[in-house]
Scaffold this motif. Structure first.
Motif, short mmCIF file in Angstrom:
data_model
loop_
_atom_site.label_atom_id
_atom_site.label_comp_id
_atom_site.label_asym_id
_atom_site.label_seq_id
_atom_site.Cartn_x
_atom_site.Cartn_y
_atom_site.Cartn_z
N ASN A 241 18.69 -31.16 -28.26
CA ASN A 241 19.09 -30.47 -29.48
C ASN A 241 19.60 -31.45 -30.54
O ASN A 241 20.62 -31.22 -31.20
N VAL A 242 18.88 -32.55 -30.69
CA VAL A 242 19.24 -33.55 -31.70
C VAL A 242 18.67 -33.10 -33.05
O VAL A 242 17.47 -32.80 -33.16
N LYS A 247 17.58 -37.82 -36.14
CA LYS A 247 16.89 -38.43 -35.00
C LYS A 247 16.47 -39.87 -35.28
O LYS A 247 16.58 -40.74 -34.41
N PHE A 248 15.94 -40.13 -36.46
CA PHE A 248 15.45 -41.47 -36.80
C PHE A 248 16.39 -42.20 -37.76
O PHE A 248 16.03 -43.23 -38.32
N ASN A 255 24.13 -42.71 -30.91
CA ASN A 255 24.67 -41.52 -30.25
C ASN A 255 23.59 -40.81 -29.43
O ASN A 255 23.85 -40.33 -28.32
N THR A 256 22.37 -40.76 -29.98
CA THR A 256 21.27 -40.12 -29.26
C THR A 256 20.95 -40.87 -27.98
O THR A 256 20.78 -40.26 -26.91
N LEU A 257 20.88 -42.18 -28.06
CA LEU A 257 20.57 -42.98 -26.87
C LEU A 257 21.63 -42.80 -25.80
O LEU A 257 21.31 -42.63 -24.61
N ARG A 258 22.88 -42.81 -26.19
CA ARG A 258 23.96 -42.64 -25.21
C ARG A 258 23.95 -41.25 -24.60
O ARG A 258 24.17 -41.08 -23.39
N GLY A 278 12.30 -38.62 -27.33
CA GLY A 278 13.74 -38.48 -27.12
C GLY A 278 14.42 -39.81 -27.31
O GLY A 278 15.51 -39.90 -27.89
N VAL A 279 13.78 -40.88 -26.82
CA VAL A 279 14.19 -42.25 -27.15
C VAL A 279 13.35 -42.63 -28.37
O VAL A 279 12.15 -42.88 -28.27
#
Length: 512
Positions: A241-242, A247-248, A255-258, A278-279
């Protein structure tokens, strides 16, 4: 042949103009969107096709019939994928008027297939000539489904809102393992073609034909075409749910990676998957040791991890999934998306000016091989597909036929389409793929729908839309080939050709 008779002494009604028929057809086509998910009013689709049949075959020329078909197709397509506006305007940054015109032009182009179907029907009826039942029960359904198939193939194809998808929960779904979605479109059109014959002397035979089709579908829905293979897998499907706006964005990527790293490594499972991209970075752009953390967790817990991420191929790049096995002796797995989205993932020749009007990242990718090996997960073979690829049933069936895959896994990023009907429509297509192949389909998405679909096309586990979460389930792989896996669309095409041949023979019969 007339559709109705006037009473003695009654003046015949003035014929309806082509423009009025086109208007009726356009409105009918647009209303047909309610036959698909999330509404699911599938009888409405048969009624819409019946009205199209009536209006097209009442037209006074081949050209008029084609125009009626085009109007129906325009309404059908404009309503069916209007959600593209969200992607190209809200997230792509294209000015609103130009975005609206772009959707209208796309619908107008896709409507040409419906125009071709109606024009071909009218031409054959005039050329042979055909009695009305032969046109409505044999020729028009075959032409309709064949042109839908053409829409799903020509210029890389765009088979969204193919008529058969509306029937993933109707008795016609029983034909999916034999004829696929286009075969179901054909049978739905046969059913629709019978409705205008209810006041015709042929009506009892038409009713018997339709009854046989639907009873047959009900019975076929109870046939087990595939059988359990190996041991069930424990799976964890991550829905991050990013927000797409973040996202980019370099300020939010950390934060997304963690987040994904913490969620994936929080608990083991035989198969853990995150969504498409997702990555959002290439491996060379990731923090040092980032992928190693996943690999160490996989080896420590016996988990198999699937990461959606872009991968480089020298100076080029692809939309891929990376599979990390739990054994150092096993090779890292990679799947590259091969059926790319025009304008979103590759730029058609001569249209770079158009894509330059949008700000869509990762928009000029390279294709993977058409046939790629599945990801071995214990004694199962998991076949990935990425987002839009689940729309192409014949390609997935061919992959399963050649690789023996036992489980399908779709990873998607559907946040591009906001809260529109695109998400339930995409899910409906995944359900059709499960029906066609007799295999479970797993779907890991960023904002939904993250689900587990049974080999019978039923959603058995799901997460709420637009909420972060992890879907944990147990999934049984399946083996064995449905007729559709073996033949793809060949059986449907053969039966459609037989219908056309039958209509020709019917036209040669002496009339008493």
């Amino acid at each position: 042949m007339r559709w109705r008779k006037t009473k003695a002494g009654e003046a015949p009604a003035a014929p309806r103009s082509t423009r009025s028929r086109m208007l009726i057809a356009a409105v009918t086509g647009a209303i047909g969107v309610f036959a698909f998910a999330p509404f699911g009013w599938w009888p409405l689709q048969i009624i819409a096709l019946a009205l199209l049949t009536y209006q097209a075959l009442r037209a006074d020329s081949v050209r008029a019939a084609a125009l009626v078909g085009w109007a129906f197709g325009f309404g059908w397509c404009a309503a069916g994928f209007h959600w593209l506006y969200v992607a190209i305007h809200r997230f792509g940054g294209m000015p609103a008027p130009l975005a609206a015109v772009s959707i209208a032009l796309l619908a107008a182009a896709m409507a040409l297939y419906a125009a071709g179907a109606m024009g071909a029907t009218a031409w054959l009826r005039k050329r042979w000539p055909l009695p009305l039942p032969a046109a409505t029960l044999l020729v028009l359904p075959a032409c309709w489904a064949a042109f839908e198939m053409l829409r799903g193939w020509l210029f890389t194809g765009f088979p969204w809102v193919t008529a058969g998808y509306a029937h993933n929960t109707s008795p016609l779904a029983g034909y999916a393992p034999l004829l696929g979605v286009y075969g179901i479109s054909w049978l739905a059109a046969v059913t629709a073609g019978a409705l205008p014959l209810l006041m015709h002397p042929f009506r009892y035979k038409a009713i018997a034909l339709v009854a046989a089709i639907w009873v047959g579908g009900f019975g076929l829905g109870r046939v087990e075409w595939t059988a359990p293979s190996g041991q069930p897998l424990s799976v964890r499907l991550v829905q991050g749910n990013v927000a797409l706006e973040n996202k980019f964005d370099i300020q939010h990527i950390g934060n997304t990676l963690r987040m994904y790293q913490q969620v994936v490594t929080s608990a083991p499972a035989d198969l853990i998957a995150i969504p498409e991209t997702g990555v959002p970075l290439f491996p060379s752009q990731l923090p040092p040791g980032y992928l190693d953390t996943y690999g160490q967790f996989a080896r420590r817990t016996g988990s198999h991890i699937v990461l959606g991420m872009p991968m480089t191929n020298g100076p080029e790049y692809s939309n891929s999934v990376l599979g990390l096995p739990p054994s150092l002796a096993a090779h890292t797995y990679r799947y590259d998306k091969h059926h790319l989205v025009p304008f979103g993932e590759f730029i058609p020749t001569g249209f770079r000016w158009f894509t330059n009007l949008m700000q869509i990242p990762l928009g000029d990718q390279t294709r993977g091989a058409t046939i790629q090996a599945p990801f071995p997960v214990k004694d199962q073979k998991v076949l990935p597909n990425i987002c839009y690829e689940n729309v192409f049933g014949e390609e997935i069936a061919e992959q399963i036929s050649l690789t023996g895959a036992t489980v399908m896994l779709n990873v998607s990023e559907l946040a591009w389409y906001g809260e529109s009907i695109a998400i339930p429509q995409h899910l409906q297509m995944s359900q059709m793929r499960a029906l066609e192949t007799g295999r479970p389909m797993l779907s890991a998405t960023n904002t939904g729908a993250t689900v587990v679909i049974s080999p019978r096309g039923e959603v058995v586990h799901s997460l709420p839309l637009r909420q972060a979460g992890v879907l944990s389930a147990t999934v049984q792989g399946m083996s064995g080939d449905t007729p559709y896996i073996k033949l793809q669309n060949k059986l449907f095409l053969a039966l459609a050709a037989l219908a056309i041949a039958g209509a020709w023979l019917w036209s040669r019969k002496p009339r008493g």
